[in-house]
Design a protein around this motif. Structure first.
Motif, PDB file in Angstrom:
ATOM      1  N   LEU A  50       0.831  -1.211   0.000  1.00 40.29           N
ATOM      2  CA  LEU A  50       0.000   0.000   0.000  1.00 40.29           C
ATOM      3  C   LEU A  50       0.863   1.257   0.000  1.00 40.29           C
ATOM      4  O   LEU A  50       0.520   2.278  -0.602  1.00 40.29           O
ATOM      5  N   ILE A  51       1.992   1.162   0.695  1.00 46.51           N
ATOM      6  CA  ILE A  51       2.910   2.312   0.752  1.00 46.51           C
ATOM      7  C   ILE A  51       3.477   2.576  -0.643  1.00 46.51           C
ATOM      8  O   ILE A  51       3.554   3.722  -1.098  1.00 46.51           O
ATOM      9  N   TYR A  52       3.871   1.504  -1.329  1.00 41.27           N
ATOM     10  CA  TYR A  52       4.431   1.686  -2.667  1.00 41.27           C
ATOM     11  C   TYR A  52       3.379   2.267  -3.613  1.00 41.27           C
ATOM     12  O   TYR A  52       3.690   3.122  -4.437  1.00 41.27           O
ATOM     13  N   LYS A  53       2.138   1.835  -3.476  1.00 41.50           N
ATOM     14  CA  LYS A  53       1.072   2.402  -4.316  1.00 41.50           C
ATOM     15  C   LYS A  53       0.940   3.898  -4.057  1.00 41.50           C
ATOM     16  O   LYS A  53       0.848   4.700  -4.976  1.00 41.50           O
ATOM     17  N   ALA A  54       0.940   4.265  -2.765  1.00 38.16           N
ATOM     18  CA  ALA A  54       0.805   5.682  -2.412  1.00 38.16           C
ATOM     19  C   ALA A  54       2.012   6.481  -2.910  1.00 38.16           C
ATOM     20  O   ALA A  54       1.876   7.634  -3.347  1.00 38.16           O
ATOM     21  N   LEU A  55       3.173   5.868  -2.887  1.00 39.13           N
ATOM     22  CA  LEU A  55       4.396   6.544  -3.322  1.00 39.13           C
ATOM     23  C   LEU A  55       4.360   6.813  -4.831  1.00 39.13           C
ATOM     24  O   LEU A  55       4.836   7.854  -5.301  1.00 39.13           O
ATOM     25  N   LEU A  56       3.764   5.878  -5.569  1.00 42.09           N
ATOM     26  CA  LEU A  56       3.682   6.047  -7.026  1.00 42.09           C
ATOM     27  C   LEU A  56       2.848   7.264  -7.414  1.00 42.09           C
ATOM     28  O   LEU A  56       3.019   7.822  -8.494  1.00 42.09           O
ATOM     29  N   ASP A 102       4.684  13.130  -6.847  1.00 46.08           N
ATOM     30  CA  ASP A 102       5.429  13.732  -7.944  1.00 46.08           C
ATOM     31  C   ASP A 102       6.926  13.634  -7.626  1.00 46.08           C
ATOM     32  O   ASP A 102       7.470  14.480  -6.926  1.00 46.08           O
ATOM     33  N   ILE A 103       7.550  12.579  -8.107  1.00 44.90           N
ATOM     34  CA  ILE A 103       8.956  12.306  -7.765  1.00 44.90           C
ATOM     35  C   ILE A 103       9.748  12.154  -9.059  1.00 44.90           C
ATOM     36  O   ILE A 103       9.259  11.559 -10.022  1.00 44.90           O
ATOM     37  N   ASP A 104      10.963  12.687  -9.066  1.00 43.03           N
ATOM     38  CA  ASP A 104      11.833  12.530 -10.231  1.00 43.03           C
ATOM     39  C   ASP A 104      12.529  11.161 -10.125  1.00 43.03           C
ATOM     40  O   ASP A 104      13.666  11.038  -9.675  1.00 43.03           O
ATOM     41  N   TRP A 105      11.807  10.122 -10.523  1.00 44.98           N
ATOM     42  CA  TRP A 105      12.256   8.746 -10.269  1.00 44.98           C
ATOM     43  C   TRP A 105      13.592   8.419 -10.913  1.00 44.98           C
ATOM     44  O   TRP A 105      14.310   7.536 -10.454  1.00 44.98           O
ATOM     45  N   GLU A 106      13.920   9.123 -11.990  1.00 42.31           N
ATOM     46  CA  GLU A 106      15.200   8.790 -12.651  1.00 42.31           C
ATOM     47  C   GLU A 106      16.398   9.135 -11.779  1.00 42.31           C
ATOM     48  O   GLU A 106      17.511   8.730 -12.061  1.00 42.31           O
ATOM     49  N   LYS A 107      16.132   9.907 -10.719  1.00 36.53           N
ATOM     50  CA  LYS A 107      17.230  10.253  -9.807  1.00 36.53           C
ATOM     51  C   LYS A 107      17.191   9.406  -8.531  1.00 36.53           C
ATOM     52  O   LYS A 107      17.849   9.716  -7.541  1.00 36.53           O
ATOM     53  N   VAL A 108      16.397   8.365  -8.565  1.00 34.14           N
ATOM     54  CA  VAL A 108      16.232   7.549  -7.352  1.00 34.14           C
ATOM     55  C   VAL A 108      16.827   6.149  -7.556  1.00 34.14           C
ATOM     56  O   VAL A 108      16.572   5.497  -8.566  1.00 34.14           O
ATOM     57  N   THR A 109      17.636   5.731  -6.588  1.00 34.48           N
ATOM     58  CA  THR A 109      18.136   4.354  -6.568  1.00 34.48           C
ATOM     59  C   THR A 109      17.432   3.607  -5.448  1.00 34.48           C
ATOM     60  O   THR A 109      17.440   4.057  -4.291  1.00 34.48           O
ATOM     61  N   LEU A 110      16.805   2.504  -5.790  1.00 33.16           N
ATOM     62  CA  LEU A 110      16.074   1.686  -4.805  1.00 33.16           C
ATOM     63  C   LEU A 110      16.816   0.377  -4.587  1.00 33.16           C
ATOM     64  O   LEU A 110      17.228  -0.290  -5.552  1.00 33.16           O
ATOM     65  N   TYR A 167      13.302  -7.991  -5.240  1.00 35.83           N
ATOM     66  CA  TYR A 167      13.704  -7.209  -6.418  1.00 35.83           C
ATOM     67  C   TYR A 167      12.560  -7.183  -7.442  1.00 35.83           C
ATOM     68  O   TYR A 167      12.248  -6.132  -8.011  1.00 35.83           O
ATOM     69  N   ALA A 168      11.939  -8.341  -7.660  1.00 33.71           N
ATOM     70  CA  ALA A 168      10.834  -8.405  -8.627  1.00 33.71           C
ATOM     71  C   ALA A 168       9.699  -7.478  -8.201  1.00 33.71           C
ATOM     72  O   ALA A 168       9.091  -6.788  -9.022  1.00 33.71           O
ATOM     73  N   LYS A 169       9.434  -7.442  -6.890  1.00 39.57           N
ATOM     74  CA  LYS A 169       8.368  -6.555  -6.396  1.00 39.57           C
ATOM     75  C   LYS A 169       8.696  -5.097  -6.719  1.00 39.57           C
ATOM     76  O   LYS A 169       7.875  -4.348  -7.244  1.00 39.57           O
ATOM     77  N   LEU A 170       9.930  -4.698  -6.414  1.00 33.52           N
ATOM     78  CA  LEU A 170      10.316  -3.303  -6.673  1.00 33.52           C
ATOM     79  C   LEU A 170      10.254  -2.993  -8.168  1.00 33.52           C
ATOM     80  O   LEU A 170       9.829  -1.903  -8.568  1.00 33.52           O
ATOM     81  N   SER A 171      10.668  -3.955  -8.985  1.00 25.55           N
ATOM     82  CA  SER A 171      10.634  -3.738 -10.443  1.00 25.55           C
ATOM     83  C   SER A 171       9.195  -3.558 -10.916  1.00 25.55           C
ATOM     84  O   SER A 171       8.907  -2.702 -11.748  1.00 25.55           O
ATOM     85  N   ARG A 172       8.296  -4.391 -10.348  1.00 24.70           N
ATOM     86  CA  ARG A 172       6.885  -4.279 -10.737  1.00 24.70           C
ATOM     87  C   ARG A 172       6.339  -2.906 -10.386  1.00 24.70           C
ATOM     88  O   ARG A 172       5.659  -2.265 -11.169  1.00 24.70           O
ATOM     89  N   PHE A 173       6.658  -2.432  -9.214  1.00 30.34           N
ATOM     90  CA  PHE A 173       6.106  -1.142  -8.785  1.00 30.34           C
ATOM     91  C   PHE A 173       6.803   0.037  -9.470  1.00 30.34           C
ATOM     92  O   PHE A 173       6.156   0.963  -9.932  1.00 30.34           O
ATOM     93  N   PHE A 174       8.146   0.020  -9.494  1.00 33.69           N
ATOM     94  CA  PHE A 174       8.859   1.251  -9.822  1.00 33.69           C
ATOM     95  C   PHE A 174       9.679   1.187 -11.115  1.00 33.69           C
ATOM     96  O   PHE A 174      10.212   2.206 -11.535  1.00 33.69           O
ATOM     97  N   GLY A 175       9.779  -0.023 -11.702  1.00 37.41           N
ATOM     98  CA  GLY A 175      10.621  -0.177 -12.888  1.00 37.41           C
ATOM     99  C   GLY A 175      10.203   0.765 -14.015  1.00 37.41           C
ATOM    100  O   GLY A 175      11.045   1.448 -14.622  1.00 37.41           O
ATOM    101  N   ALA A 176       8.902   0.851 -14.272  1.00 38.78           N
ATOM    102  CA  ALA A 176       8.432   1.662 -15.393  1.00 38.78           C
ATOM    103  C   ALA A 176       8.641   3.152 -15.155  1.00 38.78           C
ATOM    104  O   ALA A 176       8.584   3.957 -16.085  1.00 38.78           O
ATOM    105  N   LYS A 177       8.868   3.530 -13.906  1.00 33.39           N
ATOM    106  CA  LYS A 177       9.063   4.951 -13.568  1.00 33.39           C
ATOM    107  C   LYS A 177      10.486   5.406 -13.887  1.00 33.39           C
ATOM    108  O   LYS A 177      10.815   6.574 -13.789  1.00 33.39           O
ATOM    109  N   GLY A 178      11.382   4.455 -14.160  1.00 34.03           N
ATOM    110  CA  GLY A 178      12.762   4.833 -14.487  1.00 34.03           C
ATOM    111  C   GLY A 178      13.693   4.882 -13.290  1.00 34.03           C
ATOM    112  O   GLY A 178      14.839   5.326 -13.413  1.00 34.03           O
TER     113      GLY A 178
END
Ligand SMILES: O=C1O[C@H](COP(=O)(O)O)[C@@H](O)[C@H](O)[C@H]1O
Length: 236
Positions: free
Chosen positions: A49-55, A58-66, A83-94
């Motif tokens: 739920l936290i990751y959904k809310a984070l998505l 307005d974050i400059d995701w290309e400057k974020v390392t997870l 890792y797969a979970k993080l990729s599913r949530f944030f991979g498309a954000k860059g």
């Protein structure tokens, strides 16, 4: 002694919104301060739920390392992979997502720990944020009782990741692991813990009370942390 502040919420949605807001704030501040944000976040089921809310922020995701705080030694597309979970949530954000697991070492957890550690040497330290989860058994990241407990907790300070074989194996995810070490976790600029449910609350309260004598990984970790820690909790 660690300075700890508890933040209690009426429900999981409110908790997620608050934690996502705090993470977004750390990310923005880190980008402003040094051009990028490096944050470690938990796996397991609590953070969804936290990751959904984070998505929605307005974050400059290309400057974020997870970085996952820990991972299970499974292939990188396995449903149990953090890792797969993080990729599913944030991979498309860059966002850059660093895996602690090198698939070539899935059968050799000690080697997997060394390879994970080598990857982490390529980024700047300390991390801007460590957000930890906790199992009802008191493990955090993948610091578990077993033959690697001391190594993960009190091994050389320059070691950032180690391989771990939990003993006993957790029934819900019976895998060898790679975890960030206590030294890597506790060096972060900001540290938070997110848990839900009465059982986990009791375990965490007792672990904090027991301090360095705690038998629980979370208690031992917290006993040695100098940075203030915020704990976010709701009943369900
Ligand atoms: O195995 C793990 O468990 C903990 C807790 O997970 P939860 O499902 O009870 O929230 C998690 O923090 C850790 O990252 C994970 O690998």
């Amino acid at each position: 002694m660690t300075e700890i502040e508890w933040w209690d919420f009426d429900g999981a949605k409110d908790l997620a919104e608050q934690v996502a807001g705090d993470i977004a704030f750390v990310i923005e501040s880190a980008i402003e301060a040094h051009g990028g944000a490096r944050i470690a976040v938990p796996g397991g089921s609590t953070p969804d739920l936290i990751y959904k809310a984070l998505l929605a922020k307005d974050i400059d995701w290309e400057k974020v390392t997870l970085i996952p705080t820990d991972d299970r030694l499974v292939s990188l597309d396995d449903p149990s992979s953090n890792y797969a979970k993080l990729s599913r949530f944030f991979g498309a954000k860059g966002a850059e997502i660093i895996s602690l697991v090198d698939e070539s070492a899935i059968g050799d957890y000690k080697q997997a720990g060394r390879l994970g550690d080598a990857r982490l040497a390529l980024i700047d330290w300390p991390l801007d944020l460590v957000c930890l989860g906790m199992g009802a058994d008191g493990h955090t990241a993948s610091i578990f009782p077993g033959p690697d407990f001391d190594n993960a907790l009190t091994g050389p300070r320059e070691r950032r990741a180690v391989g771990v074989r939990p003993d006993p194996m957790p029934a819900n995810a019976p895998y060898d692991r790679v975890t960030l070490t206590a030294a890597a976790l506790s060096s972060a600029r900001t540290i938070m813990i997110v848990i839900t449910g009465d059982e986990k609350k009791r375990v965490l309260e007792t672990a904090i009370e027991d301090g360095p004598l705690s038998s629980k990984p979370i208690g031992r970790l917290l006993a040695d942390i100098e940075t203030p820690v915020d704990i976010f909790w709701c009943a369900d």
